[in-house]
Scaffold this motif. Structure first.
Motif, short mmCIF file in Angstrom:
data_model
loop_
_atom_site.label_atom_id
_atom_site.label_comp_id
_atom_site.label_asym_id
_atom_site.label_seq_id
_atom_site.Cartn_x
_atom_site.Cartn_y
_atom_site.Cartn_z
N GLU A 59 0.81 -1.22 0.00
CA GLU A 59 0.00 0.00 0.00
C GLU A 59 0.84 1.27 0.00
O GLU A 59 0.36 2.36 -0.32
CB GLU A 59 -0.96 0.02 1.20
N ARG A 60 2.12 1.15 0.34
CA ARG A 60 3.00 2.33 0.36
C ARG A 60 3.77 2.53 -0.94
O ARG A 60 4.38 3.57 -1.15
CB ARG A 60 4.02 2.21 1.51
N ILE A 61 3.75 1.52 -1.82
CA ILE A 61 4.59 1.58 -3.01
C ILE A 61 4.25 2.77 -3.92
O ILE A 61 5.17 3.50 -4.34
CB ILE A 61 4.54 0.25 -3.78
N PRO A 62 2.99 3.05 -4.25
CA PRO A 62 2.72 4.21 -5.11
C PRO A 62 3.25 5.52 -4.54
O PRO A 62 3.80 6.36 -5.27
CB PRO A 62 1.19 4.22 -5.21
N GLU A 63 3.13 5.67 -3.22
CA GLU A 63 3.62 6.88 -2.55
C GLU A 63 5.14 6.99 -2.66
O GLU A 63 5.69 8.07 -2.94
CB GLU A 63 3.20 6.84 -1.09
N LEU A 64 5.83 5.87 -2.46
CA LEU A 64 7.30 5.88 -2.52
C LEU A 64 7.80 6.08 -3.94
O LEU A 64 8.81 6.76 -4.16
CB LEU A 64 7.87 4.59 -1.92
N VAL A 65 7.11 5.50 -4.91
CA VAL A 65 7.49 5.71 -6.30
C VAL A 65 7.38 7.19 -6.67
O VAL A 65 8.27 7.77 -7.29
CB VAL A 65 6.62 4.85 -7.24
N ALA A 66 6.27 7.80 -6.25
CA ALA A 66 6.06 9.23 -6.53
C ALA A 66 7.13 10.09 -5.87
O ALA A 66 7.64 11.05 -6.47
CB ALA A 66 4.68 9.65 -6.08
#
Length: 208
Positions: A59-66
């Protein structure tokens, strides 16, 4: 001579110091154990794949990618250098009347920053494609060859019916690239212009 495609990271450019720094900054901000040295030594797979490998919660991956993409322009681009033979390889394609295409798994706006900063003669750029997925861009542009350092680059080239040209400037060995379908493998792009010229001359011979 038609269109010749190139990968970006560890084919045309060496972004490793900046990649280590950017991943280190992301680790410091999030508290996750993100190994920048490992990441930089194994460039190829998309960032979300790498974050999963590090055990980042899904669930944190999109935030970290951004966040990584936001860090990138100031941390990675300024410290990135062209690999030996990169500019000459692009110029060789143009000299023979061809066009150049970069197809990379990197976020396209950040990839474009590298092309601009290093003043590469690139006619077209397509980002956010990896491995066999690169075939779509290669087919769209009619690429006759694709040059890369990663096994996935060879897979993409073969999926597009293009010559698969490997360089061992990245994480993959000569044998790994050959096993993945490479038609020819070079130590660096410094060898590419002579090969391209000889290949083009051969294609112009009567009966070829």
């Amino acid at each position: 001579m038609g269109c010749v495609g190139f990968d970006l990271d560890m084919t045309l450019i060496d972004p490793r110091p900046g990649m280590v720094a950017a991943m280190g900054q992301l680790a410091g901000e999030t508290g996750y154990p993100l190994d920048g040295e490992y990441f930089a030594a194994n460039l190829g797979p998309p960032l979300d794949h790498v974050l999963r490998e590090f055990g980042t919660p899904e669930e944190r991956i999109p935030e970290l990618v951004a966040r990584f993409r936001a860090i990138y322009p100031e941390v990675v681009v300024p410290s990135t250098v062209a690999l030996p033979g990169a500019t000459a390889a692009l110029e060789a394609v143009h000299r023979l009347g061809g066009t150049t295409l970069v197809v990379t798994g990197k976020y396209e706006p950040n990839a474009a920053l590298h092309v601009k900063a290093l003043e590469f003669g690139v006619d077209s750029l397509v980002g956010d494609l990896w491995a066999a997925g690169k075939a779509s861009a290669l087919l769209e542009h009619g690429a006759i060859a694709y040059v890369g350092d990663y096994t996935g680059d060879m897979v993409g080239a073969k999926a597009a019916g293009a010559l698969a040209v490997g360089v061992v400037t990245g994480p993959c060995s000569r044998q790994q690239l050959l096993d993945a379908g490479a038609d020819v493998v070079f130590d660096s792009l410094a060898e590419f212009p002579d090969w391209l010229t000889a290949t083009a001359d051969g294609a112009r011979e009567p009966g070829r």
